[in-house]
Design a protein around this motif. Structure first.
Motif, PDB file in Angstrom:
ATOM      1  N   ALA A  36       2.920   8.484  10.360  1.00 37.21           N
ATOM      2  CA  ALA A  36       2.440   7.107  10.498  1.00 37.21           C
ATOM      3  C   ALA A  36       1.207   6.892   9.617  1.00 37.21           C
ATOM      4  O   ALA A  36       1.089   5.859   8.948  1.00 37.21           O
ATOM      5  N   TRP A  37       0.286   7.866   9.605  1.00 40.69           N
ATOM      6  CA  TRP A  37      -0.902   7.727   8.764  1.00 40.69           C
ATOM      7  C   TRP A  37      -0.524   7.682   7.289  1.00 40.69           C
ATOM      8  O   TRP A  37      -1.121   6.934   6.512  1.00 40.69           O
ATOM      9  N   LEU A  38       0.465   8.489   6.894  1.00 42.65           N
ATOM     10  CA  LEU A  38       0.922   8.464   5.497  1.00 42.65           C
ATOM     11  C   LEU A  38       1.511   7.096   5.147  1.00 42.65           C
ATOM     12  O   LEU A  38       1.258   6.561   4.058  1.00 42.65           O
ATOM     13  N   LEU A  39       2.291   6.533   6.068  1.00 42.50           N
ATOM     14  CA  LEU A  39       2.840   5.195   5.826  1.00 42.50           C
ATOM     15  C   LEU A  39       1.731   4.158   5.743  1.00 42.50           C
ATOM     16  O   LEU A  39       1.723   3.306   4.842  1.00 42.50           O
ATOM     17  N   TRP A  40       0.790   4.235   6.673  1.00 42.13           N
ATOM     18  CA  TRP A  40      -0.306   3.271   6.657  1.00 42.13           C
ATOM     19  C   TRP A  40      -1.159   3.433   5.407  1.00 42.13           C
ATOM     20  O   TRP A  40      -1.628   2.438   4.850  1.00 42.13           O
ATOM     21  N   GLY A  41      -1.367   4.653   4.964  1.00 40.42           N
ATOM     22  CA  GLY A  41      -2.121   4.876   3.732  1.00 40.42           C
ATOM     23  C   GLY A  41      -1.448   4.223   2.541  1.00 40.42           C
ATOM     24  O   GLY A  41      -2.098   3.598   1.703  1.00 40.42           O
ATOM     25  N   ARG A  42      -0.122   4.368   2.477  1.00 39.42           N
ATOM     26  CA  ARG A  42       0.629   3.721   1.389  1.00 39.42           C
ATOM     27  C   ARG A  42       0.533   2.204   1.506  1.00 39.42           C
ATOM     28  O   ARG A  42       0.389   1.503   0.506  1.00 39.42           O
ATOM     29  N   GLU A  43       0.617   1.698   2.758  1.00 40.72           N
ATOM     30  CA  GLU A  43       0.520   0.247   2.948  1.00 40.72           C
ATOM     31  C   GLU A  43      -0.865  -0.271   2.578  1.00 40.72           C
ATOM     32  O   GLU A  43      -0.988  -1.364   1.988  1.00 40.72           O
ATOM     33  N   VAL A  44      -1.913   0.471   2.912  1.00 40.89           N
ATOM     34  CA  VAL A  44      -3.270   0.051   2.531  1.00 40.89           C
ATOM     35  C   VAL A  44      -3.389   0.005   1.008  1.00 40.89           C
ATOM     36  O   VAL A  44      -3.964  -0.930   0.450  1.00 40.89           O
ATOM     37  N   ALA A  45      -2.828   1.000   0.347  1.00 42.08           N
ATOM     38  CA  ALA A  45      -2.888   1.039  -1.118  1.00 42.08           C
ATOM     39  C   ALA A  45      -2.170  -0.154  -1.742  1.00 42.08           C
ATOM     40  O   ALA A  45      -2.546  -0.613  -2.816  1.00 42.08           O
ATOM     41  N   ASP A  53       3.717  -0.520  14.651  1.00 50.43           N
ATOM     42  CA  ASP A  53       4.392   0.712  15.056  1.00 50.43           C
ATOM     43  C   ASP A  53       3.489   1.900  14.766  1.00 50.43           C
ATOM     44  O   ASP A  53       2.667   1.879  13.865  1.00 50.43           O
ATOM     45  N   GLY A  54       3.670   2.961  15.535  1.00 52.05           N
ATOM     46  CA  GLY A  54       2.933   4.191  15.285  1.00 52.05           C
ATOM     47  C   GLY A  54       1.895   4.462  16.357  1.00 52.05           C
ATOM     48  O   GLY A  54       1.771   3.726  17.337  1.00 52.05           O
ATOM     49  N   PRO A  55       1.121   5.521  16.164  1.00 51.01           N
ATOM     50  CA  PRO A  55       0.097   5.912  17.139  1.00 51.01           C
ATOM     51  C   PRO A  55      -1.144   5.028  17.013  1.00 51.01           C
ATOM     52  O   PRO A  55      -1.158   4.065  16.249  1.00 51.01           O
ATOM     53  N   ALA A  56      -2.190   5.387  17.730  1.00 49.85           N
ATOM     54  CA  ALA A  56      -3.452   4.663  17.621  1.00 49.85           C
ATOM     55  C   ALA A  56      -3.971   4.761  16.194  1.00 49.85           C
ATOM     56  O   ALA A  56      -3.880   5.807  15.560  1.00 49.85           O
ATOM     57  N   PHE A  57      -4.503   3.664  15.702  1.00 54.19           N
ATOM     58  CA  PHE A  57      -5.035   3.626  14.343  1.00 54.19           C
ATOM     59  C   PHE A  57      -6.318   4.432  14.277  1.00 54.19           C
ATOM     60  O   PHE A  57      -7.229   4.243  15.088  1.00 54.19           O
ATOM     61  N   VAL A  64      -7.880   8.950   4.050  1.00 61.52           N
ATOM     62  CA  VAL A  64      -7.442  10.124   3.282  1.00 61.52           C
ATOM     63  C   VAL A  64      -6.038   9.905   2.746  1.00 61.52           C
ATOM     64  O   VAL A  64      -5.758  10.186   1.576  1.00 61.52           O
ATOM     65  N   THR A  65      -5.138   9.394   3.576  1.00 58.33           N
ATOM     66  CA  THR A  65      -3.757   9.206   3.122  1.00 58.33           C
ATOM     67  C   THR A  65      -3.638   8.055   2.129  1.00 58.33           C
ATOM     68  O   THR A  65      -2.686   8.027   1.351  1.00 58.33           O
ATOM     69  N   THR A  66      -4.594   7.146   2.134  1.00 60.69           N
ATOM     70  CA  THR A  66      -4.591   6.106   1.104  1.00 60.69           C
ATOM     71  C   THR A  66      -4.831   6.749  -0.262  1.00 60.69           C
ATOM     72  O   THR A  66      -4.163   6.408  -1.243  1.00 60.69           O
TER      73      THR A  66
END
Length: 115
Positions: A36-45, A53-57, A64-66
């Motif tokens: 989920a963090w990897l997906l969110w990092g890509r979305e932030v980028a 969706d996913g765990p707590a932000f 880092v994943t961004t």
């Protein structure tokens, strides 16, 4: 910091990263939260963040994943290397602290307890 000490710490960090990278030889993949963090990092980028969706932000893993999203398909492996390097460093630093406070047997107990 003395030059010798700085060199020793740099060598130690390089060895920890090498051990973490070598751990990728065994089949592995990030867990649910990390994906989920990897997906969110890509979305932030891409300026398109959706945290429904996913765990707590958590901002630090997403930051880092961004940065890791710039590496495309290698981002999950890089995440594993960073996470494992952090775990290895935690065990080693815990052992070093135990050694300074109570000696070699305490360091061995710390490694056994943390490892």
């Amino acid at each position: 910091m003395r030059t010798g000490a700085a060199r020793a710490w740099a060598l130690g960090a390089a060895l920890v990263l090498a051990a973490a990278a070598a751990s990728l030889l065994a089949p592995s993949q990030p867990g649910y939260d990390a994906w989920a963090w990897l997906l969110w990092g890509r979305e932030v980028a891409h300026l398109d963040l959706d945290t429904v969706d996913g765990p707590a932000f958590k901002p630090l893993p997403v930051a880092v994943t961004t940065v890791l999203s710039a590496f495309g398909g290698a981002a999950p492996e890089l995440w594993l290397v960073l996470a494992r390097a952090g775990a290895i460093a935690a065990v080693l630093l815990g052992a070093r602290l135990a050694w300074r406070l109570a000696g070699g047997s305490a360091a061995a107990a710390a490694v056994a307890g943390l490892g």
